[in-house]
Write a protein that holds these residues in place. Structure first.
Motif, PDB file in Angstrom:
ATOM      1  N   ALA A 265       8.778  50.875 -25.633  1.00 44.23           N
ATOM      2  CA  ALA A 265       9.412  52.187 -25.480  1.00 44.23           C
ATOM      3  C   ALA A 265       8.396  53.307 -25.366  1.00 44.23           C
ATOM      4  O   ALA A 265       8.702  54.378 -24.844  1.00 44.23           O
ATOM      5  CB  ALA A 265      10.351  52.455 -26.657  1.00 44.23           C
ATOM      6  N   VAL A 266       7.171  53.099 -25.851  1.00 44.38           N
ATOM      7  CA  VAL A 266       6.123  54.120 -25.725  1.00 44.38           C
ATOM      8  C   VAL A 266       5.064  53.685 -24.720  1.00 44.38           C
ATOM      9  O   VAL A 266       3.949  54.210 -24.698  1.00 44.38           O
ATOM     10  CB  VAL A 266       5.484  54.438 -27.095  1.00 44.38           C
ATOM     11  N   GLY A 267       5.410  52.689 -23.878  1.00 45.48           N
ATOM     12  CA  GLY A 267       4.521  52.329 -22.787  1.00 45.48           C
ATOM     13  C   GLY A 267       3.527  51.232 -23.077  1.00 45.48           C
ATOM     14  O   GLY A 267       2.611  51.000 -22.284  1.00 45.48           O
ATOM     15  N   HIS A 268       3.658  50.520 -24.187  1.00 47.08           N
ATOM     16  CA  HIS A 268       2.736  49.438 -24.524  1.00 47.08           C
ATOM     17  C   HIS A 268       3.504  48.136 -24.753  1.00 47.08           C
ATOM     18  O   HIS A 268       4.723  48.138 -24.948  1.00 47.08           O
ATOM     19  CB  HIS A 268       1.942  49.788 -25.785  1.00 47.08           C
ATOM     20  N   GLY A 269       2.760  47.052 -24.770  1.00 44.56           N
ATOM     21  CA  GLY A 269       3.364  45.766 -25.097  1.00 44.56           C
ATOM     22  C   GLY A 269       3.941  45.066 -23.887  1.00 44.56           C
ATOM     23  O   GLY A 269       3.942  45.569 -22.766  1.00 44.56           O
ATOM     24  N   MET A 270       4.436  43.877 -24.131  1.00 39.62           N
ATOM     25  CA  MET A 270       4.979  43.014 -23.086  1.00 39.62           C
ATOM     26  C   MET A 270       6.477  43.270 -22.927  1.00 39.62           C
ATOM     27  O   MET A 270       7.173  43.573 -23.893  1.00 39.62           O
ATOM     28  CB  MET A 270       4.784  41.538 -23.460  1.00 39.62           C
ATOM     29  N   ILE A 271       6.961  43.147 -21.695  1.00 44.33           N
ATOM     30  CA  ILE A 271       8.397  43.124 -21.427  1.00 44.33           C
ATOM     31  C   ILE A 271       8.678  41.851 -20.641  1.00 44.33           C
ATOM     32  O   ILE A 271       8.249  41.715 -19.493  1.00 44.33           O
ATOM     33  CB  ILE A 271       8.863  44.345 -20.617  1.00 44.33           C
ATOM     34  N   PRO A 272       9.341  40.883 -21.221  1.00 46.36           N
ATOM     35  CA  PRO A 272       9.625  39.639 -20.499  1.00 46.36           C
ATOM     36  C   PRO A 272      10.502  39.915 -19.290  1.00 46.36           C
ATOM     37  O   PRO A 272      11.356  40.796 -19.326  1.00 46.36           O
ATOM     38  CB  PRO A 272      10.369  38.775 -21.526  1.00 46.36           C
TER      39      PRO A 272
ATOM     40  N   LYS B  98      -2.092  43.599 -20.306  1.00 45.94           N
ATOM     41  CA  LYS B  98      -3.386  42.922 -20.140  1.00 45.94           C
ATOM     42  C   LYS B  98      -4.085  42.665 -21.467  1.00 45.94           C
ATOM     43  O   LYS B  98      -4.768  41.659 -21.645  1.00 45.94           O
ATOM     44  CB  LYS B  98      -4.272  43.773 -19.226  1.00 45.94           C
ATOM     45  N   TRP B  99      -3.943  43.580 -22.426  1.00 48.47           N
ATOM     46  CA  TRP B  99      -4.654  43.457 -23.694  1.00 48.47           C
ATOM     47  C   TRP B  99      -3.799  42.804 -24.780  1.00 48.47           C
ATOM     48  O   TRP B  99      -4.210  42.777 -25.936  1.00 48.47           O
ATOM     49  CB  TRP B  99      -5.128  44.831 -24.175  1.00 48.47           C
TER      50      TRP B  99
END
Length: 408
Positions: free
Chosen positions: A251-258, A217-218
């Motif tokens: 890998a640490v639970g943040h960011g986008m995964i297409p 979202k961020w």
């Protein structure tokens, strides 16, 4: 109930024409016929192209279990929705819940652990290897004596196929769902095959696909992070910027995964559950020099315990096997299966539709077994982990900073 008990007792000791009790049930997805359901994901052999050589090679990867079976005289492709081990575990979980609620008395072992402020418990009804599990081998009683050196532990450890009374008295569910004492080194290991078996399959499966990803979202900035002593920090690019390990932010639970394509559910023409209680298995159980009345009542009690587990687990209008696999019961037949005539097994309906009826039968069987000399404790055998197990369990629950996600 007495008539049903007497028939069950006769069958379990091989004194009647009844050879088994069989359950045949039909299910459909709660969303309706044709809606996809999720089989269990297992490790299977897959053929892939080796980029280095261009040749095909076999590797282990996630997959689902498909096979062909004879159904109605035809070879039919099926997908396994719940295997025998899993169905047995569902019965054991249901029995343990009934015990915890005070609805049934079933002797069992209970290992109690306190770790990081958590109160934990493992019983032979939910341990991977039931009462023969390594957790119980490495357990202590209240006085600090190794479980295998206590009266109950020694009796279970030394029991052989010629006399399984210690299991009937302290861990009876083991005799229903099967045990293998593989964690204690000896040339001849105790094995007791399961007498109750259940399995669920989907007929004529069509495999689906799904695309899964994650939206941030961020709009987390940067593609990579570096693990540090107190957590992580963002880094630019993909190169190593410090002493910590560099990972993708996801890998640490943040960011986008297409979204990427992966295994989806399967659509099936029909869903079947087939369960059996084999009287030959109960008849094969030996109880040493116990009186005939004890042996007859003990076998009948185990049969009633198996039926109780089945009804507690599967008599409800719907079952949840796993996420994406909620199933509605649409028909069910419980039947006696007897010696065949003219090439066809003789069957007869068995009226035991509800968990309440099964519980009534079980209590009747328990009272008869106690009259025959069986002693069942209402309290479990309480155990505690030894120092090594306690230390390992503590580590499992200790928070040790940021970790790399194993998968989404």
């Amino acid at each position: 109930m007495e008539a049903l008990y007497e028939r069950l007792a006769g069958a379990a000791s091989g004194l009647s024409a009844d050879g088994a009790i069989r359950v045949r049930a039909q299910y459909e997805p709660v969303a309706g016929v044709g809606a996809p359901v999720a089989p269990p994901t297992v490790k299977v052999k897959q053929t892939v192209k080796d980029p280095a050589t261009g040749k095909d090679k076999e590797v282990d990867g996630p997959g689902q279990l498909f096979e062909k079976r004879w159904v109605g005289g035809n070879a039919v492709q099926v997908v396994l929705l719940d295997q025998r081990q899993s169905q047995a575990n569902r019965c054991e979980t249901a029995l343990l819940e009934a015990v915890d609620l005070g609805e049934a008395v079933v002797p069992h072992l209970a290992l109690h652990v306190t770790a990081q402020g958590r109160e934990l418990r493992m019983t032979n009804l939910d341990a991977p290897h039931r009462s023969r599990d390594a957790y119980f081998r490495d357990a202590l009683d209240e006085a600090g004596v190794k479980f295998d050196e206590t009266d109950t532990g020694r009796a279970l450890r030394d029991a052989g196929t010629g006399d399984v009374r210690p299991f009937l008295e302290s861990a009876p569910s083991d005799l229903v769902f099967g045990i293998w004492d593989s964690h204690r080194k000896r040339r001849v290991q105790l094995k007791v095959p399961r007498t109750y078996t259940s399995e669920m399959v989907g007929l004529h499966p069509l495999s689906g696909k799904r695309a899964a990803g994650r939206f941030d979202k961020w709009n987390f900035p940067g593609d990579h992070v570096e693990l540090t002593a107190d957590g992580w920090r963002p880094v630019e690019g993909t190169g190593k910027k410090g002493k910590g390990k560099t990972l993708r932010a996801s890998a640490v639970g943040h960011g986008m995964i297409p979204p990427v394509e992966g295994m989806g559910g399967v659509t099936v023409q029909a869903i079947e559950r087939n369960a059996t209680l084999a009287m030959a298995g109960l008849r094969a159980l030996r109880f040493g020099d116990a009186p005939k009345e004890y042996v007859r009542a003990g076998r009948a009690l185990l049969a009633a315990l198996a039926l109780l587990g089945d009804r507690l687990a599967f008599a409800a209008p719907a079952v949840r096997l796993r996420s994406g696999c909620d199933l509605l019961l649409v028909s069910e037949r419980i039947e006696w299966v007897g010696r065949g005539r003219e090439g066809v097994a003789v069957t007869e309906p068995l009226e035991l539709d509800t968990a309440g009826q099964a519980l009534e039968l079980f209590e009747f069987a328990r009272s008869r077994a106690e009259e025959a000399g069986l002693v069942w404790s209402k309290e479990p055998v309480r155990l505690w982990p030894n120092a090594q197990v306690q230390q390992a369990i503590e580590r499992s629950f200790r928070l040790e900073g940021i970790g790399e996600a194993e998968g989404e």
